[in-house]
Design an enzyme around this catalytic site. Sequence first.
Site, PDB file in Angstrom:
ATOM      1  N   LYS A 164       0.842  -1.176   0.000  1.00 28.08           N
ATOM      2  CA  LYS A 164       0.000   0.000   0.000  1.00 28.08           C
ATOM      3  C   LYS A 164       0.891   1.243   0.000  1.00 28.08           C
ATOM      4  CE  LYS A 164      -0.394   2.304   3.577  1.00 28.08           C
ATOM      5  NZ  LYS A 164       0.296   2.779   4.766  1.00 28.08           N
ATOM      6  N   LYS A 198      -1.130  -9.356  11.312  1.00 23.96           N
ATOM      7  CA  LYS A 198      -0.976  -9.341  12.770  1.00 23.96           C
ATOM      8  C   LYS A 198      -1.852 -10.439  13.371  1.00 23.96           C
ATOM      9  CE  LYS A 198      -0.109  -4.347  12.957  1.00 23.96           C
ATOM     10  NZ  LYS A 198       1.171  -4.062  13.568  1.00 23.96           N
ATOM     11  N   GLU A 232      -0.713   6.318  17.386  1.00 18.45           N
ATOM     12  CA  GLU A 232       0.729   6.052  17.329  1.00 18.45           C
ATOM     13  C   GLU A 232       1.481   7.143  18.077  1.00 18.45           C
ATOM     14  OE1 GLU A 232       2.197   4.414  13.388  1.00 18.45           O
ATOM     15  OE2 GLU A 232       0.599   5.763  12.774  1.00 18.45           O
ATOM     16  N   ASP A 251      -3.004   7.314   4.562  1.00 21.07           N
ATOM     17  CA  ASP A 251      -1.928   6.475   5.102  1.00 21.07           C
ATOM     18  C   ASP A 251      -2.462   5.364   6.008  1.00 21.07           C
ATOM     19  OD1 ASP A 251       0.899   5.924   5.584  1.00 21.07           O
ATOM     20  OD2 ASP A 251       0.545   6.676   7.612  1.00 21.07           O
ATOM     21  N   HIS A 256      -5.623   0.291   6.824  1.00 21.66           N
ATOM     22  CA  HIS A 256      -5.607  -0.463   8.083  1.00 21.66           C
ATOM     23  C   HIS A 256      -6.941  -0.377   8.836  1.00 21.66           C
ATOM     24  CE1 HIS A 256      -1.507  -0.681   7.040  1.00 21.66           C
ATOM     25  NE2 HIS A 256      -1.076   0.380   7.650  1.00 21.66           N
ATOM     26  N   LYS A 356      -1.138  10.408  14.636  1.00 23.84           N
ATOM     27  CA  LYS A 356       0.297  10.301  14.937  1.00 23.84           C
ATOM     28  C   LYS A 356       0.625  11.231  16.100  1.00 23.84           C
ATOM     29  CE  LYS A 356       1.662   8.488  10.605  1.00 23.84           C
ATOM     30  NZ  LYS A 356       0.848   7.277  10.721  1.00 23.84           N
TER      31      LYS A 356
HETATM   32  C1  BG6 Z   1       2.099   2.052   7.875  1.00 20.61           C
HETATM   33  C2  BG6 Z   1       1.953   3.539   7.786  1.00 20.61           C
HETATM   34  O1  BG6 Z   1       1.308   1.415   6.915  1.00 20.61           O
HETATM   35  O2  BG6 Z   1       1.706   1.605   9.168  1.00 20.61           O
HETATM   36  C3  BG6 Z   1       2.748   4.230   8.871  1.00 20.61           C
HETATM   37  O3  BG6 Z   1       2.392   3.987   6.509  1.00 20.61           O
HETATM   38  C4  BG6 Z   1       2.394   3.671  10.230  1.00 20.61           C
HETATM   39  O4  BG6 Z   1       2.538   5.630   8.853  1.00 20.61           O
HETATM   40  C5  BG6 Z   1       2.470   2.156  10.227  1.00 20.61           C
HETATM   41  O5  BG6 Z   1       3.284   4.221  11.182  1.00 20.61           O
HETATM   42  C6  BG6 Z   1       1.917   1.577  11.512  1.00 20.61           C
HETATM   43  O6  BG6 Z   1       2.142   0.203  11.542  1.00 20.61           O
HETATM   44  P1  BG6 Z   1       2.265  -0.572  12.916  1.00 20.61           P
HETATM   45  O7  BG6 Z   1       2.395  -1.994  12.550  1.00 20.61           O
HETATM   46  O8  BG6 Z   1       3.466   0.019  13.606  1.00 20.61           O
HETATM   47  O9  BG6 Z   1       0.997  -0.268  13.673  1.00 20.61           O
END
Ligand code: BG6
Length: 503
Positions: A164, A198, A232, A251, A256, A356
Amino acid sequence: MELGGFVVMDASNSPGPVVFVIFGGGGDLAWRKLIPSLFHLHVKGELPDRFAIIAVDRAGYSDRTLRERLRAGVRQFSKPQRMRPKDWRGFSAHIHYLRAEFGAAKTYRDLAQRLTELDKAWGAQSVRIFHLATPPSLVGVIPRRLATSGLAGDRARARIVVEKPIGSDLESARALNGVLTKSFQEPQIFRIDHYLGKETVQNILAFRFANPMFEPIWNRRYVDCVTITVAEEVGVGHRGKYFERAGELRDMVQNHLMQLLCLVAMEAPVSFDADEIRDKKVAVLHALRRFTPEEVATHTVRGQYGRGLLGGKRVAGYRQEKDVAPDSTTETYAALKLHVDNWRWQDVPFYLRAGKRMARQVTEIVVKFRPVPHRMFPTDAVLAWQPTRVTLRIQPEEGIVVRCYAKVPGSLMRLRQVDMHFNYREAFKTPSPPAYATLLRDVMVNDATLFMRSDQVEAAWSALMPVLDAWRTVTPESFPNYAAGSSGPASADDLLRAGGHSW
Ligand code: BG6
Protein backbone atom coordinates in the site's frame (compact mmCIF):
# COMPACT_ATOMS: atom_id res chain seq x y z
CA MET A 1 27.37 -26.11 -4.00
CA GLU A 2 28.18 -22.69 -5.52
CA LEU A 3 26.76 -21.91 -8.95
CA GLY A 4 26.88 -18.66 -10.91
CA GLY A 5 27.37 -16.74 -7.67
CA PHE A 6 24.43 -18.52 -5.98
CA VAL A 7 24.60 -20.93 -3.11
CA VAL A 8 22.44 -23.83 -4.17
CA MET A 9 21.15 -26.18 -1.49
CA ASP A 10 20.50 -29.72 -2.43
CA ALA A 11 17.42 -31.10 -0.77
CA SER A 12 15.39 -33.08 -3.22
CA ASN A 13 12.62 -34.01 -0.83
CA SER A 14 12.01 -30.51 0.58
CA PRO A 15 9.17 -28.27 -0.71
CA GLY A 16 9.67 -26.70 -4.14
CA PRO A 17 12.22 -23.93 -4.51
CA VAL A 18 11.30 -20.29 -4.17
CA VAL A 19 13.00 -17.05 -5.16
CA PHE A 20 12.13 -13.72 -3.58
CA VAL A 21 12.99 -10.91 -5.94
CA ILE A 22 12.86 -7.69 -3.95
CA PHE A 23 12.75 -4.53 -6.06
CA GLY A 24 14.15 -1.85 -3.77
CA GLY A 25 16.03 -4.55 -1.88
CA GLY A 26 18.56 -2.01 -0.61
CA GLY A 27 15.83 0.23 0.81
CA ASP A 28 14.09 0.84 4.06
CA LEU A 29 11.24 -1.68 3.84
CA ALA A 30 13.58 -4.54 2.99
CA TRP A 31 15.87 -3.53 5.82
CA ARG A 32 13.22 -3.05 8.50
CA LYS A 33 10.56 -5.61 7.60
CA LEU A 34 11.15 -7.97 4.69
CA ILE A 35 14.57 -9.37 5.47
CA PRO A 36 13.97 -9.66 9.26
CA SER A 37 10.73 -11.52 8.46
CA LEU A 38 12.36 -13.86 5.96
CA PHE A 39 15.10 -14.48 8.51
CA HIS A 40 12.40 -15.32 11.06
CA LEU A 41 10.89 -17.86 8.63
CA HIS A 42 14.33 -19.33 8.00
CA VAL A 43 15.03 -19.80 11.71
CA LYS A 44 11.59 -21.37 12.18
CA GLY A 45 12.34 -23.79 9.34
CA GLU A 46 9.49 -22.38 7.25
CA LEU A 47 11.53 -21.59 4.16
CA PRO A 48 12.35 -24.40 1.77
CA ASP A 49 15.99 -25.47 1.65
CA ARG A 50 16.12 -24.28 -1.92
CA PHE A 51 15.47 -20.56 -1.72
CA ALA A 52 17.16 -17.39 -2.88
CA ILE A 53 16.67 -13.70 -2.28
CA ILE A 54 17.62 -11.35 -5.09
CA ALA A 55 17.72 -7.71 -4.04
CA VAL A 56 17.31 -5.50 -7.10
CA ASP A 57 18.33 -1.91 -6.56
CA ARG A 58 20.24 1.05 -7.94
CA ALA A 59 22.16 1.70 -4.75
CA GLY A 60 25.45 0.07 -5.74
CA TYR A 61 26.08 -2.63 -3.13
CA SER A 62 28.01 -5.83 -3.53
CA ASP A 63 26.62 -9.11 -2.14
CA ARG A 64 28.93 -8.62 0.85
CA THR A 65 28.08 -4.98 1.64
CA LEU A 66 24.37 -5.59 1.19
CA ARG A 67 24.45 -8.57 3.53
CA GLU A 68 26.26 -6.46 6.12
CA ARG A 69 23.61 -3.77 5.92
CA LEU A 70 20.80 -6.29 6.15
CA ARG A 71 22.41 -8.00 9.10
CA ALA A 72 22.24 -4.71 11.04
CA GLY A 73 18.53 -4.50 10.18
CA VAL A 74 17.86 -8.02 11.39
CA ARG A 75 19.72 -7.27 14.65
CA GLN A 76 17.61 -4.20 15.21
CA PHE A 77 14.20 -5.38 14.09
CA SER A 78 14.05 -9.14 14.74
CA LYS A 79 12.36 -9.04 18.11
CA PRO A 80 11.07 -12.55 18.62
CA GLN A 81 14.44 -14.24 18.52
CA ARG A 82 18.05 -13.38 19.15
CA MET A 83 20.22 -13.57 16.09
CA ARG A 84 22.64 -16.48 16.33
CA PRO A 85 25.68 -16.01 14.05
CA LYS A 86 25.24 -19.54 12.71
CA ASP A 87 21.66 -18.80 11.62
CA TRP A 88 22.66 -15.56 9.96
CA ARG A 89 25.51 -17.26 8.08
CA GLY A 90 23.17 -19.92 6.80
CA PHE A 91 20.52 -17.41 5.82
CA SER A 92 22.64 -14.64 4.33
CA ALA A 93 24.36 -16.99 1.90
CA HIS A 94 21.03 -17.00 0.01
CA ILE A 95 20.97 -13.20 -0.45
CA HIS A 96 22.25 -11.74 -3.70
CA TYR A 97 22.46 -8.30 -5.11
CA LEU A 98 21.51 -7.20 -8.61
CA ARG A 99 22.40 -3.63 -9.40
CA ALA A 100 19.86 -2.38 -11.87
CA GLU A 101 17.67 0.42 -13.18
CA PHE A 102 14.01 -0.47 -12.66
CA GLY A 103 12.96 0.97 -16.01
CA ALA A 104 15.67 -0.63 -18.18
CA ALA A 105 14.92 -3.69 -20.33
CA LYS A 106 18.39 -5.05 -19.53
CA THR A 107 17.47 -5.37 -15.86
CA TYR A 108 14.77 -7.86 -16.70
CA ARG A 109 16.97 -9.80 -19.11
CA ASP A 110 19.63 -10.11 -16.39
CA LEU A 111 17.02 -11.11 -13.87
CA ALA A 112 15.49 -13.71 -16.19
CA GLN A 113 18.93 -15.18 -16.78
CA ARG A 114 19.64 -15.46 -13.07
CA LEU A 115 16.29 -17.08 -12.43
CA THR A 116 16.88 -19.58 -15.21
CA GLU A 117 20.32 -20.41 -13.80
CA LEU A 118 18.80 -21.10 -10.43
CA ASP A 119 16.11 -23.36 -11.83
CA LYS A 120 18.72 -25.27 -13.77
CA ALA A 121 20.90 -25.72 -10.70
CA TRP A 122 17.97 -26.87 -8.62
CA GLY A 123 16.64 -29.08 -11.38
CA ALA A 124 13.17 -27.72 -10.68
CA GLN A 125 10.98 -24.79 -11.54
CA SER A 126 10.92 -22.31 -8.70
CA VAL A 127 8.11 -20.14 -7.44
CA ARG A 128 9.08 -16.54 -8.20
CA ILE A 129 7.85 -13.81 -5.93
CA PHE A 130 8.37 -10.28 -7.20
CA HIS A 131 8.04 -7.91 -4.28
CA LEU A 132 7.75 -4.21 -5.07
CA ALA A 133 9.40 -2.50 -2.11
CA THR A 134 9.74 0.64 -4.17
CA PRO A 135 8.15 4.10 -4.23
CA PRO A 136 4.52 3.88 -5.45
CA SER A 137 5.37 5.54 -8.78
CA LEU A 138 7.28 2.42 -9.85
CA VAL A 139 4.23 0.21 -9.44
CA GLY A 140 3.25 1.52 -12.85
CA VAL A 141 6.58 0.48 -14.38
CA ILE A 142 7.91 -2.78 -12.96
CA PRO A 143 4.89 -5.07 -13.57
CA ARG A 144 4.81 -4.05 -17.24
CA ARG A 145 8.50 -4.76 -17.63
CA LEU A 146 8.13 -8.12 -15.93
CA ALA A 147 5.31 -9.00 -18.29
CA THR A 148 7.09 -7.94 -21.49
CA SER A 149 10.17 -9.91 -20.51
CA GLY A 150 8.07 -13.04 -20.03
CA LEU A 151 8.50 -13.22 -16.26
CA ALA A 152 4.83 -12.77 -15.39
CA GLY A 153 3.27 -15.35 -17.66
CA ASP A 154 3.45 -18.48 -15.52
CA ARG A 155 0.22 -18.23 -13.54
CA ALA A 156 1.13 -20.99 -11.16
CA ARG A 157 4.61 -19.82 -10.25
CA ALA A 158 4.96 -16.06 -10.81
CA ARG A 159 3.49 -13.85 -8.08
CA ILE A 160 3.71 -10.14 -7.50
CA VAL A 161 3.51 -8.43 -4.12
CA VAL A 162 2.45 -4.80 -4.01
CA GLU A 163 2.59 -2.57 -0.97
CA LYS A 164 0.00 0.00 0.00
CA PRO A 165 -0.85 2.73 -0.87
CA ILE A 166 -2.61 1.38 -3.94
CA GLY A 167 -3.24 4.76 -5.55
CA SER A 168 -4.07 8.00 -3.84
CA ASP A 169 -7.76 8.11 -4.68
CA LEU A 170 -10.35 6.00 -6.46
CA GLU A 171 -9.28 7.00 -9.94
CA SER A 172 -5.57 6.37 -9.45
CA ALA A 173 -6.29 3.08 -7.65
CA ARG A 174 -8.35 1.94 -10.63
CA ALA A 175 -5.56 2.95 -13.00
CA LEU A 176 -2.98 1.08 -10.93
CA ASN A 177 -5.14 -2.01 -10.65
CA GLY A 178 -5.55 -1.76 -14.42
CA VAL A 179 -1.76 -1.80 -14.91
CA LEU A 180 -1.35 -4.70 -12.53
CA THR A 181 -4.08 -6.83 -14.06
CA LYS A 182 -2.79 -6.19 -17.57
CA SER A 183 0.52 -7.76 -16.58
CA PHE A 184 -0.55 -10.37 -14.02
CA GLN A 185 -3.78 -12.26 -13.41
CA GLU A 186 -5.67 -11.25 -10.26
CA PRO A 187 -4.82 -14.54 -8.42
CA GLN A 188 -1.12 -13.78 -8.96
CA ILE A 189 -1.39 -10.35 -7.29
CA PHE A 190 -0.85 -10.02 -3.53
CA ARG A 191 -1.68 -6.54 -2.23
CA ILE A 192 -0.22 -6.19 1.23
CA ASP A 193 -1.86 -4.49 4.17
CA HIS A 194 0.46 -5.58 6.94
CA TYR A 195 -2.29 -5.18 9.56
CA LEU A 196 -3.87 -8.33 8.19
CA GLY A 197 -0.76 -10.29 9.11
CA LYS A 198 -0.98 -9.34 12.77
CA GLU A 199 -2.02 -12.29 14.93
CA THR A 200 -4.50 -10.22 16.90
CA VAL A 201 -6.17 -9.00 13.74
CA GLN A 202 -6.55 -12.55 12.45
CA ASN A 203 -7.86 -13.51 15.85
CA ILE A 204 -10.93 -11.32 15.31
CA LEU A 205 -12.21 -14.04 12.99
CA ALA A 206 -11.48 -16.76 15.54
CA PHE A 207 -13.09 -14.81 18.37
CA ARG A 208 -16.25 -14.02 16.41
CA PHE A 209 -16.77 -17.24 14.49
CA ALA A 210 -15.26 -20.03 16.62
CA ASN A 211 -17.26 -19.20 19.76
CA PRO A 212 -21.01 -19.50 19.99
CA MET A 213 -21.72 -16.69 22.46
CA PHE A 214 -20.60 -13.52 20.68
CA GLU A 215 -22.22 -13.79 17.27
CA PRO A 216 -25.84 -13.77 18.56
CA ILE A 217 -25.28 -10.38 20.22
CA TRP A 218 -23.03 -8.92 17.52
CA ASN A 219 -25.70 -6.74 15.94
CA ARG A 220 -27.83 -3.61 16.25
CA ARG A 221 -30.11 -5.18 18.82
CA TYR A 222 -27.33 -5.39 21.42
CA VAL A 223 -24.50 -3.21 20.19
CA ASP A 224 -24.69 0.50 20.90
CA CYS A 225 -21.57 1.64 19.06
CA VAL A 226 -18.13 0.47 17.97
CA THR A 227 -14.93 2.49 18.27
CA ILE A 228 -11.72 1.71 16.41
CA THR A 229 -8.58 3.50 17.55
CA VAL A 230 -5.12 3.41 16.02
CA ALA A 231 -2.99 5.85 17.98
CA GLU A 232 0.73 6.05 17.33
CA GLU A 233 3.40 7.77 19.37
CA VAL A 234 5.64 8.14 16.34
CA GLY A 235 5.46 11.21 14.16
CA VAL A 236 6.27 11.19 10.47
CA GLY A 237 10.01 10.90 11.07
CA HIS A 238 11.97 10.89 7.85
CA ARG A 239 8.88 10.25 5.74
CA GLY A 240 7.81 13.90 5.46
CA LYS A 241 7.95 13.92 1.67
CA TYR A 242 5.61 10.96 1.34
CA PHE A 243 3.34 12.01 4.18
CA GLU A 244 2.83 15.56 2.88
CA ARG A 245 1.07 14.04 -0.13
CA ALA A 246 -0.65 11.23 1.74
CA GLY A 247 -1.99 12.46 5.09
CA GLU A 248 -3.47 10.23 7.76
CA LEU A 249 -6.68 9.40 5.93
CA ARG A 250 -4.80 7.84 3.03
CA ASP A 251 -1.93 6.47 5.10
CA MET A 252 -3.93 4.69 7.80
CA VAL A 253 -7.72 4.93 7.45
CA GLN A 254 -8.21 3.86 3.83
CA ASN A 255 -6.35 0.61 4.49
CA HIS A 256 -5.61 -0.46 8.08
CA LEU A 257 -8.71 0.95 9.79
CA MET A 258 -11.00 -0.13 6.97
CA GLN A 259 -9.63 -3.66 7.30
CA LEU A 260 -10.36 -3.67 11.01
CA LEU A 261 -13.85 -2.33 10.35
CA CYS A 262 -14.49 -5.09 7.81
CA LEU A 263 -13.39 -7.82 10.19
CA VAL A 264 -15.54 -6.56 13.02
CA ALA A 265 -18.64 -5.87 10.91
CA MET A 266 -18.62 -8.66 8.28
CA GLU A 267 -21.19 -11.42 8.04
CA ALA A 268 -20.16 -14.97 8.92
CA PRO A 269 -18.23 -16.54 6.03
CA VAL A 270 -19.35 -19.96 4.87
CA SER A 271 -15.81 -21.31 4.63
CA PHE A 272 -12.22 -20.26 5.17
CA ASP A 273 -11.78 -19.84 1.46
CA ALA A 274 -9.84 -16.68 0.49
CA ASP A 275 -12.50 -15.33 -1.84
CA GLU A 276 -15.35 -16.18 0.48
CA ILE A 277 -13.76 -14.15 3.27
CA ARG A 278 -12.87 -11.30 0.96
CA ASP A 279 -16.39 -11.24 -0.48
CA LYS A 280 -17.81 -10.81 3.00
CA LYS A 281 -15.38 -8.01 3.75
CA VAL A 282 -16.08 -6.16 0.55
CA ALA A 283 -19.81 -6.33 1.33
CA VAL A 284 -19.16 -4.20 4.43
CA LEU A 285 -17.41 -1.55 2.35
CA HIS A 286 -20.26 -1.51 -0.16
CA ALA A 287 -22.71 -0.99 2.71
CA LEU A 288 -20.90 2.07 4.09
CA ARG A 289 -23.14 5.12 3.94
CA ARG A 290 -21.69 7.76 1.60
CA PHE A 291 -21.30 11.21 3.12
CA THR A 292 -22.93 14.21 1.50
CA PRO A 293 -20.58 17.23 1.39
CA GLU A 294 -22.50 18.72 4.37
CA GLU A 295 -22.10 15.50 6.37
CA VAL A 296 -18.34 15.58 5.95
CA ALA A 297 -18.34 18.66 8.19
CA THR A 298 -20.41 17.01 10.91
CA HIS A 299 -19.14 13.41 10.67
CA THR A 300 -15.40 13.87 10.33
CA VAL A 301 -12.59 15.59 12.20
CA ARG A 302 -9.06 16.18 11.03
CA GLY A 303 -6.09 17.36 13.00
CA GLN A 304 -2.42 18.14 12.84
CA TYR A 305 0.02 17.93 15.72
CA GLY A 306 1.89 20.93 17.02
CA ARG A 307 4.89 20.94 19.35
CA GLY A 308 4.40 19.07 22.57
CA LEU A 309 5.73 16.77 25.24
CA LEU A 310 5.95 13.04 24.71
CA GLY A 311 7.32 10.78 27.41
CA GLY A 312 8.73 13.86 29.15
CA LYS A 313 10.63 14.97 26.03
CA ARG A 314 9.91 18.03 23.89
CA VAL A 315 8.99 17.01 20.36
CA ALA A 316 8.57 19.06 17.21
CA GLY A 317 5.25 19.88 15.61
CA TYR A 318 4.41 18.41 12.22
CA ARG A 319 5.23 21.67 10.43
CA GLN A 320 8.73 21.57 11.88
CA GLU A 321 9.42 18.04 10.64
CA LYS A 322 11.93 17.41 7.82
CA ASP A 323 10.49 17.85 4.29
CA VAL A 324 7.24 19.33 5.61
CA ALA A 325 6.01 22.78 4.51
CA PRO A 326 5.96 25.34 7.34
CA ASP A 327 2.31 26.08 6.51
CA SER A 328 1.33 22.49 5.67
CA THR A 329 -2.37 21.63 5.80
CA THR A 330 -1.81 17.86 5.74
CA GLU A 331 -3.71 16.01 8.45
CA THR A 332 -1.87 13.77 10.91
CA TYR A 333 -5.11 12.81 12.67
CA ALA A 334 -8.46 11.71 11.27
CA ALA A 335 -11.69 10.69 12.97
CA LEU A 336 -14.89 9.57 11.27
CA LYS A 337 -18.37 8.53 12.23
CA LEU A 338 -19.48 5.83 9.81
CA HIS A 339 -22.63 3.80 9.31
CA VAL A 340 -22.91 0.36 7.80
CA ASP A 341 -26.29 0.34 6.10
CA ASN A 342 -27.47 -3.24 6.36
CA TRP A 343 -29.84 -5.29 8.53
CA ARG A 344 -27.19 -6.15 11.09
CA TRP A 345 -25.80 -2.66 11.71
CA GLN A 346 -28.48 -0.13 10.81
CA ASP A 347 -28.13 2.95 13.12
CA VAL A 348 -25.06 1.61 14.96
CA PRO A 349 -22.29 4.20 14.64
CA PHE A 350 -18.75 3.05 13.94
CA TYR A 351 -16.28 5.67 15.14
CA LEU A 352 -12.80 5.44 13.64
CA ARG A 353 -9.78 7.49 14.66
CA ALA A 354 -6.13 7.38 13.72
CA GLY A 355 -3.42 9.79 14.76
CA LYS A 356 0.30 10.30 14.94
CA ARG A 357 2.21 11.69 17.93
CA MET A 358 -0.51 10.68 20.34
CA ALA A 359 0.04 10.25 24.08
CA ARG A 360 0.55 6.49 23.83
CA GLN A 361 0.56 3.80 21.22
CA VAL A 362 -2.65 1.79 21.20
CA THR A 363 -4.59 -0.08 18.56
CA GLU A 364 -7.90 -1.45 19.72
CA ILE A 365 -11.51 -2.06 18.81
CA VAL A 366 -14.17 -1.52 21.45
CA VAL A 367 -17.66 -2.93 21.01
CA LYS A 368 -20.01 -1.26 23.47
CA PHE A 369 -23.29 -2.90 24.30
CA ARG A 370 -26.70 -1.40 25.06
CA PRO A 371 -27.92 -1.40 28.67
CA VAL A 372 -29.96 -4.35 29.93
CA PRO A 373 -33.67 -3.80 29.21
CA HIS A 374 -34.52 -3.48 32.88
CA ARG A 375 -32.29 -2.65 35.85
CA MET A 376 -33.80 -4.41 38.81
CA PHE A 377 -31.02 -3.47 41.28
CA PRO A 378 -31.37 -0.96 44.12
CA THR A 379 -30.89 2.60 42.79
CA ASP A 380 -27.64 3.02 44.73
CA ALA A 381 -26.15 -0.25 43.46
CA VAL A 382 -24.23 1.63 40.78
CA LEU A 383 -23.22 5.30 40.80
CA ALA A 384 -23.17 5.74 37.02
CA TRP A 385 -23.88 2.83 34.70
CA GLN A 386 -21.26 2.27 32.03
CA PRO A 387 -21.66 0.13 28.93
CA THR A 388 -20.64 -3.50 29.03
CA ARG A 389 -17.92 -3.83 26.41
CA VAL A 390 -15.61 -6.14 24.58
CA THR A 391 -12.19 -4.70 23.76
CA LEU A 392 -10.12 -6.38 21.09
CA ARG A 393 -6.58 -5.26 21.81
CA ILE A 394 -4.41 -5.37 18.74
CA GLN A 395 -1.22 -3.71 20.03
CA PRO A 396 0.97 -3.12 21.94
CA GLU A 397 -0.91 -5.28 24.44
CA GLU A 398 -2.39 -8.21 22.62
CA GLY A 399 -5.54 -9.72 23.97
CA ILE A 400 -9.25 -9.44 24.61
CA VAL A 401 -10.96 -7.84 27.59
CA VAL A 402 -14.62 -8.31 28.47
CA ARG A 403 -15.78 -5.62 30.86
CA CYS A 404 -18.97 -6.40 32.72
CA TYR A 405 -20.70 -5.83 36.06
CA ALA A 406 -20.06 -7.94 39.16
CA LYS A 407 -21.18 -7.72 42.79
CA VAL A 408 -18.77 -6.02 45.16
CA PRO A 409 -18.17 -8.32 48.18
CA GLY A 410 -20.11 -7.23 51.27
CA SER A 411 -23.57 -7.16 52.75
CA LEU A 412 -24.89 -4.48 50.39
CA MET A 413 -25.90 -5.00 46.79
CA ARG A 414 -23.24 -2.85 45.12
CA LEU A 415 -22.06 -3.43 41.58
CA ARG A 416 -18.82 -2.52 39.89
CA GLN A 417 -17.31 -3.22 36.51
CA VAL A 418 -14.64 -5.90 36.34
CA ASP A 419 -12.40 -7.04 33.49
CA MET A 420 -12.08 -10.59 32.24
CA HIS A 421 -8.75 -10.79 30.47
CA PHE A 422 -7.31 -12.97 27.78
CA ASN A 423 -3.67 -12.11 27.19
CA TYR A 424 -1.82 -13.59 24.24
CA ARG A 425 1.55 -13.86 25.88
CA GLU A 426 0.21 -15.54 28.99
CA ALA A 427 -2.10 -17.90 27.14
CA PHE A 428 0.28 -19.07 24.44
CA LYS A 429 3.68 -18.42 26.05
CA THR A 430 5.09 -17.53 22.69
CA PRO A 431 5.58 -14.19 20.96
CA SER A 432 3.51 -13.50 17.86
CA PRO A 433 5.41 -13.81 14.59
CA PRO A 434 6.10 -10.56 12.73
CA ALA A 435 3.13 -9.65 10.50
CA TYR A 436 5.30 -9.68 7.40
CA ALA A 437 6.54 -13.19 8.16
CA THR A 438 2.96 -14.45 8.14
CA LEU A 439 2.20 -12.63 4.92
CA LEU A 440 5.35 -13.68 3.07
CA ARG A 441 4.74 -17.29 4.03
CA ASP A 442 1.21 -16.99 2.69
CA VAL A 443 2.48 -15.64 -0.63
CA MET A 444 4.87 -18.59 -0.79
CA VAL A 445 2.07 -21.11 -0.27
CA ASN A 446 -0.28 -19.13 -2.54
CA ASP A 447 -2.86 -18.31 0.12
CA ALA A 448 -4.49 -14.95 -0.64
CA THR A 449 -6.87 -14.82 2.32
CA LEU A 450 -4.95 -12.03 4.07
CA PHE A 451 -4.45 -9.90 0.98
CA MET A 452 -6.55 -7.16 -0.57
CA ARG A 453 -8.40 -7.83 -3.78
CA SER A 454 -8.71 -4.98 -6.29
CA ASP A 455 -12.45 -4.54 -5.66
CA GLN A 456 -11.81 -4.19 -1.94
CA VAL A 457 -9.19 -1.51 -2.42
CA GLU A 458 -11.47 0.40 -4.75
CA ALA A 459 -14.50 0.06 -2.47
CA ALA A 460 -12.49 1.52 0.41
CA TRP A 461 -11.40 4.47 -1.73
CA SER A 462 -14.91 4.95 -2.98
CA ALA A 463 -16.29 5.21 0.57
CA LEU A 464 -13.72 7.87 1.46
CA MET A 465 -13.85 9.96 -1.69
CA PRO A 466 -16.44 12.43 -0.33
CA VAL A 467 -14.11 13.10 2.61
CA LEU A 468 -11.04 13.49 0.42
CA ASP A 469 -12.93 15.83 -1.91
CA ALA A 470 -14.30 17.98 0.90
CA TRP A 471 -11.00 18.16 2.76
CA ARG A 472 -9.19 19.17 -0.41
CA THR A 473 -11.49 22.08 -1.07
CA VAL A 474 -11.73 23.50 2.46
CA THR A 475 -8.49 24.71 4.07
CA PRO A 476 -8.25 23.76 7.72
CA GLU A 477 -7.81 27.08 9.50
CA SER A 478 -7.06 25.76 12.96
CA PHE A 479 -3.96 23.62 12.25
CA PRO A 480 -2.06 22.66 14.35
CA ASN A 481 -5.00 21.76 16.57
CA TYR A 482 -3.57 19.18 18.96
CA ALA A 483 -0.33 19.04 20.87
CA ALA A 484 2.08 16.18 20.31
CA GLY A 485 1.65 13.80 23.24
CA SER A 486 -2.07 14.57 23.69
CA SER A 487 -5.12 12.50 22.80
CA GLY A 488 -5.93 14.41 19.62
CA PRO A 489 -8.17 17.36 18.81
CA ALA A 490 -10.99 18.10 21.24
CA SER A 491 -13.49 18.18 18.38
CA ALA A 492 -12.99 14.42 17.99
CA ASP A 493 -14.59 13.96 21.42
CA ASP A 494 -17.51 16.17 20.36
CA LEU A 495 -18.07 13.90 17.36
CA LEU A 496 -19.05 11.12 19.77
CA ARG A 497 -20.64 13.27 22.42
CA ALA A 498 -23.25 14.38 19.90
CA GLY A 499 -24.45 10.75 19.75
CA GLY A 500 -24.20 10.22 23.52
CA HIS A 501 -20.98 8.22 23.19
CA SER A 502 -17.34 8.52 24.15
CA TRP A 503 -14.13 6.95 22.86
C1 BG6 B 1 2.10 2.05 7.88
C2 BG6 B 1 1.95 3.54 7.79
O1 BG6 B 1 1.31 1.42 6.92
O2 BG6 B 1 1.71 1.60 9.17
C3 BG6 B 1 2.75 4.23 8.87
O3 BG6 B 1 2.39 3.99 6.51
C4 BG6 B 1 2.39 3.67 10.23
O4 BG6 B 1 2.54 5.63 8.85
C5 BG6 B 1 2.47 2.16 10.23
O5 BG6 B 1 3.28 4.22 11.18
C6 BG6 B 1 1.92 1.58 11.51
O6 BG6 B 1 2.14 0.20 11.54
P1 BG6 B 1 2.26 -0.57 12.92
O7 BG6 B 1 2.40 -1.99 12.55
O8 BG6 B 1 3.47 0.02 13.61
O9 BG6 B 1 1.00 -0.27 13.67
